[in-house]
Design an enzyme around this catalytic site. Structure first.
Site, PDB file in Angstrom:
ATOM      1  N   GLY A 181      23.539 -13.043 -22.999  1.00 13.98           N
ATOM      2  CA  GLY A 181      22.928 -12.608 -24.246  1.00 13.98           C
ATOM      3  C   GLY A 181      22.529 -11.153 -24.207  1.00 13.98           C
ATOM      4  CB  THR A 213       1.773 -14.311 -12.168  1.00 15.69           C
ATOM      5  OG1 THR A 213       2.148 -15.525 -12.821  1.00 15.69           O
ATOM      6  CG2 THR A 213       2.888 -13.886 -11.223  1.00 15.69           C
ATOM      7  CE  LYS A 265      -8.190 -15.136 -26.985  1.00 11.44           C
ATOM      8  NZ  LYS A 265      -7.625 -14.898 -25.644  1.00 11.44           N
ATOM      9  CD  GLU A 302       2.319 -19.708 -15.713  1.00  9.20           C
ATOM     10  OE1 GLU A 302       3.129 -20.480 -16.252  1.00  9.20           O
ATOM     11  OE2 GLU A 302       2.401 -18.474 -15.787  1.00  9.20           O
ATOM     12  CE  LYS A 350       4.760 -17.159 -12.344  1.00 12.86           C
ATOM     13  NZ  LYS A 350       4.868 -17.928 -13.540  1.00 12.86           N
ATOM     14  CB  CYS A 356       6.941 -14.493 -17.080  1.00 16.97           C
ATOM     15  SG  CYS A 356       5.400 -15.328 -17.418  1.00 16.97           S
TER      16      CYS A 356
HETATM   17  C1  UDX Z   1       9.423 -17.804 -17.815  1.00 15.67           C
HETATM   18  C2  UDX Z   1       9.692 -18.866 -16.740  1.00 15.67           C
HETATM   19  O1  UDX Z   1      10.818 -19.676 -17.143  1.00 15.67           O
HETATM   20  C3  UDX Z   1       8.469 -19.692 -16.490  1.00 15.67           C
HETATM   21  O2  UDX Z   1       8.693 -20.630 -15.447  1.00 15.67           O
HETATM   22  C4  UDX Z   1       7.326 -18.751 -16.089  1.00 15.67           C
HETATM   23  O3  UDX Z   1       6.143 -19.443 -15.832  1.00 15.67           O
HETATM   24  C5  UDX Z   1       7.110 -17.709 -17.169  1.00 15.67           C
HETATM   25  O4  UDX Z   1       8.328 -17.024 -17.413  1.00 15.67           O
HETATM   26  P1  UDX Z   1       9.278 -17.677 -20.458  1.00 15.67           P
HETATM   27  O5  UDX Z   1       8.954 -16.230 -20.289  1.00 15.67           O
HETATM   28  O6  UDX Z   1       8.465 -18.468 -21.410  1.00 15.67           O
HETATM   29  O7  UDX Z   1       9.174 -18.438 -19.058  1.00 15.67           O
HETATM   30  O8  UDX Z   1      10.786 -17.743 -20.965  1.00 15.67           O
HETATM   31  P2  UDX Z   1      12.189 -18.329 -20.498  1.00 15.67           P
HETATM   32  O9  UDX Z   1      12.539 -19.501 -21.323  1.00 15.67           O
HETATM   33  O10 UDX Z   1      12.260 -18.510 -19.042  1.00 15.67           O
HETATM   34  O11 UDX Z   1      13.148 -17.134 -20.965  1.00 15.67           O
HETATM   35  C6  UDX Z   1      12.929 -15.793 -20.545  1.00 15.67           C
HETATM   36  C7  UDX Z   1      13.921 -14.853 -21.180  1.00 15.67           C
HETATM   37  O12 UDX Z   1      15.219 -15.053 -20.641  1.00 15.67           O
HETATM   38  C8  UDX Z   1      14.086 -14.996 -22.697  1.00 15.67           C
HETATM   39  O13 UDX Z   1      14.172 -13.702 -23.277  1.00 15.67           O
HETATM   40  C9  UDX Z   1      15.392 -15.729 -22.857  1.00 15.67           C
HETATM   41  O14 UDX Z   1      16.024 -15.431 -24.073  1.00 15.67           O
HETATM   42  C10 UDX Z   1      16.175 -15.182 -21.666  1.00 15.67           C
HETATM   43  N1  UDX Z   1      17.229 -16.092 -21.190  1.00 15.67           N
HETATM   44  C11 UDX Z   1      16.909 -17.299 -20.661  1.00 15.67           C
HETATM   45  C12 UDX Z   1      18.581 -15.687 -21.241  1.00 15.67           C
HETATM   46  O15 UDX Z   1      18.888 -14.571 -21.697  1.00 15.67           O
HETATM   47  N2  UDX Z   1      19.533 -16.521 -20.748  1.00 15.67           N
HETATM   48  C13 UDX Z   1      19.243 -17.743 -20.216  1.00 15.67           C
HETATM   49  O16 UDX Z   1      20.171 -18.426 -19.787  1.00 15.67           O
HETATM   50  C14 UDX Z   1      17.894 -18.148 -20.169  1.00 15.67           C
END
Ligand code: UDX
Length: 425
Positions: free
Chosen positions: A248, A121, A39, A144, A199, A255
């Protein structure tokens, strides 16, 4: 000290690489260390191993300030603020696995000139226990809040920056604070334990919001309401807000599933039963599986049926498949005797080993060929642009679409003769 503080980044995964590239963009010399030699070698040649918009451009643009290495001493010699960005995956018990964080602490030796800045985290109480074990090491919690797919933008335009430190690390906390000043974001300057909790609580709250709207969707299906309308009407209330009310097929990713479980476990370990989060997790697991009964409603038994899954990544604009609903669906469909084909613009290959018998297709049109149903799992924009009424319908055996993200134009599909099943409408 030079005008711009040099920075060390430990662990060049997704969070570490975004952090390194963004601090380099802000003008800092960044020394980033990872234990995986391949990497480090490819990053040194400017090759970015993950799919994250804007990141390759940033790495190329700031190549002179970005130094990738496997050597911890290079970081210790060149930087005093060391950002810990290693991953903390869940263990079988649901607790966070801190073995990589422990290895980082071992690798720091007995230096008292450095501060460990925790971006990974970690459970609430981690900072305190590290300080107990490594007296003299300054410690700053700096969680973060980056979303995959928009991480660079989230870093550069954060809603808030959280810096947690106890009295003995005040000077380092101020230096961490100063790094973010050019971004002009609201600062939450607090103690270590509160920063750690901010967080976990933020992710748990967002997951709760998603499970909540998913349950409203499920009840709406029974009662004849349209969850999209409901979410719009709710979201206009400033106290609720419009975001994260998209019903959905459940949340996935690296996360939410992990952090909700970790907070629930952490509470349990301290003797508190966090009932709400238990429900949030269960609702999400059931939500991932509800698609099966929607298919059965129209197709009867799924034995021998050809089901196309559009999207494998846990959300669009990433190739991350961790905890993705597609994987649960592929497994459940296989269990029901269906033949599964999947297509994703970037993520399918990553999931090959977990997808089992599913056939990985080169295009969406290839996936829908001869299919009895299409399930839209991930809302990649290219799926919106498919010629649904023409080419897609011609290729399918039965014109049935289960839109797991309420992403497609229901009226257009119905007018073209599709049977359309959304979520909560
Ligand atoms: C998340 C947090 O938003 C971020 O702040 C943290 O640091 C890491 O975790 P991420 O995992 O990249 O980020 O995805 P995010 O966009 O938050 O979506 C998470 C999941 O929720 C996805 O599967 C998405 O499809 C789902 N989701 C999101 C829904 O089903 N409905 C929504 O309204 C929003």
């Amino acid at each position: 000290m030079p005008e711009k503080e040099p920075i060390g980044v430990i662990g060049v995964g997704w969070v570490g690489l975004v952090t390194a590239a963004c601090f380099a963009e802000l003008g800092h010399e960044v020394h980033a260390r990872d234990i995986v030699e391949d990497k480090v070698a490819s990053l040194s040649h400017g090759e970015v191993p993950i799919h994250e918009p804007e990141l390759p451009e940033l790495v190329t643009k700031n190549a002179e300030r970005l130094h990738f290495t496997t050597d911890m001493d290079e970081l210790l010699e060149n930087a005093e603020l060391l950002f810990c960005c290693v991953d903390t995956p869940p263990t079988y018990s649901g607790d966070a696995d801190l073995s990589r964080v422990d290895a980082v602490i071992e690798s720091l030796g007995d230096s008292n000139e450095h501060a460990l800045v925790m971006k990974s985290t970690v459970p609430v109480g981690t900072g305190r226990s590290i300080k107990r074990r490594r007296d003299g090491l300054a410690y700053v919690a700096n969680p973060e809040f980056l979303k995959e797919g928009s991480a660079v933008r989230d870093f550069m335009k954060p809603d808030r920056v959280v810096v947690g430190a106890d009295d003995d690390s005040e000077e380092f906390a101020q230096r961490v604070q100063a790094l973010y000043e050019p971004l002009g974001a609201e600062l939450v300057r607090t103690d270590v334990a509160s920063a750690e909790m901010i967080k976990l609580a933020s992710n748990a709250f967002l997951a709760t919001k998603i499970s909540f709207i998913n349950e409203i969707a499920n009840v709406s299906e029974e009662l004849g309401a349209d969850v999209e309308e409901v979410a719009r009407g709710m979201g206009l209330d400033e106290r609720i807000g419009p975001k994260f009310l998209q019903a959905g097929v459940g949340y996935g990713g690296s996360c939410f599933p992990k952090d909700v479980q970790a907070l629930k476990q952490l509470a349990g370990n301290s003797g508190y039963h966090f009932q709400l989060l238990t429900a949030v997790v269960e609702v999400n697991e059931l939500q991932k599986r509800r698609t099966i009964s929607k298919l059965q409603k129209h197709l009867g038994s799924l034995v021998g049926k050809e089901i196309a899954l559009l999207g494998v990544a846990f959300k669009p604009n990433t190739d991350d498949v961790r905890e993705a609903t597609s994987l649960v669906l592929a497994g459940r469909l296989h269990g029901e005797g269906a033949n599964v084909r999947v297509y994703d613009p970037v993520a399918a290959e990553r999931a090959r080993a977990i997808l089992g018998d599913a056939r990985i297709c080169d295009s969406a049109l290839d996936a829908v060929n001869g299919a009895d149903a299409v399930v839209l799992v991930t809302e990649w924009s290219e799926f919106e642009d498919l010629d649904w009424g023409g080419e897609v319908k011609r290729r399918m055996r039965t014109p049935l679409v289960v839109d797991g993200r309420n992403f497609l134009d229901r009226e257009v599909l119905q007018a073209a003769g599709f049977t359309y099943e959304g979520v909560g409408r």
